[in-house]
Design an enzyme around this catalytic site. Structure first.
Site, PDB file in Angstrom:
ATOM      1  N   LYS A  51       0.810  -1.209   0.000  1.00 45.68           N
ATOM      2  CA  LYS A  51       0.000   0.000   0.000  1.00 45.68           C
ATOM      3  C   LYS A  51       0.853   1.274   0.000  1.00 45.68           C
ATOM      4  CE  LYS A  51      -4.267  -1.719   0.443  1.00 45.68           C
ATOM      5  NZ  LYS A  51      -5.395  -1.382  -0.447  1.00 45.68           N
ATOM      6  N   SER A  76      -8.850  -0.667   6.775  1.00 44.73           N
ATOM      7  CA  SER A  76      -8.841  -1.713   7.803  1.00 44.73           C
ATOM      8  C   SER A  76      -7.439  -1.928   8.351  1.00 44.73           C
ATOM      9  CB  SER A  76      -9.373  -3.026   7.226  1.00 44.73           C
ATOM     10  OG  SER A  76      -8.556  -3.452   6.149  1.00 44.73           O
ATOM     11  N   ASN A  78      -3.712  -1.583   6.487  1.00 46.80           N
ATOM     12  CA  ASN A  78      -2.476  -1.378   5.737  1.00 46.80           C
ATOM     13  C   ASN A  78      -2.437  -0.065   4.966  1.00 46.80           C
ATOM     14  OD1 ASN A  78      -1.282  -3.755   6.613  1.00 46.80           O
ATOM     15  ND2 ASN A  78      -2.109  -4.965   4.925  1.00 46.80           N
ATOM     16  N   GLY A 179      -9.154  -4.064  -5.308  1.00 47.75           N
ATOM     17  CA  GLY A 179      -8.717  -4.279  -6.676  1.00 47.75           C
ATOM     18  C   GLY A 179      -7.597  -3.388  -7.168  1.00 47.75           C
ATOM     19  N   GLY A 180      -7.062  -2.518  -6.305  1.00 45.85           N
ATOM     20  CA  GLY A 180      -5.998  -1.617  -6.749  1.00 45.85           C
ATOM     21  C   GLY A 180      -4.727  -2.340  -7.151  1.00 45.85           C
ATOM     22  N   GLU A 199      -9.405 -14.601  -4.001  1.00 47.72           N
ATOM     23  CA  GLU A 199     -10.311 -13.894  -3.106  1.00 47.72           C
ATOM     24  C   GLU A 199     -10.897 -14.876  -2.087  1.00 47.72           C
ATOM     25  OE1 GLU A 199     -13.522 -10.342  -3.969  1.00 47.72           O
ATOM     26  OE2 GLU A 199     -13.690 -12.170  -5.150  1.00 47.72           O
ATOM     27  N   ALA A 203     -15.690 -13.166   1.025  1.00 49.80           N
ATOM     28  CA  ALA A 203     -15.594 -11.780   0.538  1.00 49.80           C
ATOM     29  C   ALA A 203     -15.427 -11.804  -0.975  1.00 49.80           C
ATOM     30  CB  ALA A 203     -14.418 -11.066   1.195  1.00 49.80           C
TER      31      ALA A 203
END
Length: 294
Positions: A51, A76, A78, A179-180, A199, A203
């Site tokens: 991230k 949430s 990171n 999805g980044g 995934e 979720a």
């Protein structure tokens, strides 16, 4: 829409701010899967995750007046930690909206970098409302966790780094939450190697979104892979749909078993979200003699 050129420019912009994270291998895991596996250790990235790439690119791309307002996001863990860490480097005010069920470890990571924390409910609506309040009341600049062109470009630099180090990569397996990461790397390396998504079954909104051709809402956040509880972003839905990204689903036991195996064989700390791609490979993609990056 973004292009590979945008991601190459992002790499130049942020290169001096990143750790070049290692690719680890394991003979045991290679034999188990019948393939040459390379594990891209973004847990060794600054702030502890990939991230940091997207945050660095987003903040460095901001106009100075927008930086000086201070920045905010919802996360949430990171993305919030990455924003807090890079904001401290640039001397910016930072407030992170965090779901109340986030682990104390991730709360502490965000606070350690000097950010102010605002707790919210677990739904996406709760997160977004809290951020909107901060944007209105304190005139802060919002840096989204995944559905943002500069963030996506920053995440895509991971693939460019991998391809420079390895001569041949047939597949890159990535976890999918907002999805980044998947979107950025589809654009950066998807023209030369197959990108595969993974995934949690609990979720699986991205899987359902691509299957149905319509972006699905966030599922109730029950999975242990807390970094993947978010809904697929609009921009990333468009990118991944155009690419026809294959996504494999794994259950909770498969995630925790893969996490334990990685920590045992690689001797590093791996969070559940990071183990999802390996869990999916074990379940669906092993025994193909190819080079795979996870």
């Amino acid at each position: 829409m973004l292009s590979k050129t945008d991601i190459e420019q992002a790499r130049k912009r942020i290169s001096g701010y990143l750790n070049e994270t290692p690719l680890l291998t394991s003979v045991t895991l290679n034999k188990m899967c019948g393939a040459s596996l390379y594990f891209k250790c973004e847990n060794f990235q600054k702030s502890g995750s990939f991230k940091y790439r997207g945050v660095a690119n987003a903040l460095l791309s901001l106009r100075e007046k927008d930086r000086q307002k201070g920045v905010t996001t919802h996360s949430s863990g990171n993305h919030g930690a990455a924003l807090a860490a890079f904001s401290r480097k640039l001397g910016l005010r930072c407030t992170v909206v965090v779901p109340e069920t986030t682990s104390e470890f991730k709360f502490s990571a965000i606070e350690r970098y000097g950010a102010h924390i605002v707790k919210c409910g677990n739904s996406m609506e709760s997160r977004e409302l809290a951020v909107k309040d901060l944007m209105v009341e304190k005139d802060m600049t919002f840096i989204p966790p995944y559905d943002h062109l500069d963030v996506i470009s920053g995440q895509g630099t991971l693939g460019l780094e991998v391809m420079e180090e390895l001569e041949t990569v047939e597949e890159i397996w990535l976890p999918v939450g907002g999805g980044g990461l998947a979107g950025g790397n589809v654009l950066s390396v998807g023209d030369s190697t197959q990108v595969v998504g993974a995934e949690p079954l609990l979720a699986s909104d991205a899987y359902e979104s691509l299957r149905m051709g319509v972006r699905q809402p966030q599922m109730e956040p029950k999975t242990c892979a807390d970094g993947l509880r978010t809904a697929l972003g609009e921009l990333n839905f468009e990118i991944l749909s155009k690419y026809s990204l294959p996504i494999h689903l794994v259950d909770e036991a498969e995630i925790t078993d893969a996490q334990a195996l990685l920590m045992s064989c690689l001797k590093i700390l791996v969070e559940p979200s990071a183990a999802v791609a390996f869990a999916a490979l074990l379940k669906n993609g092993s025994h193909h003699p190819q080079s795979k990056v996870i």
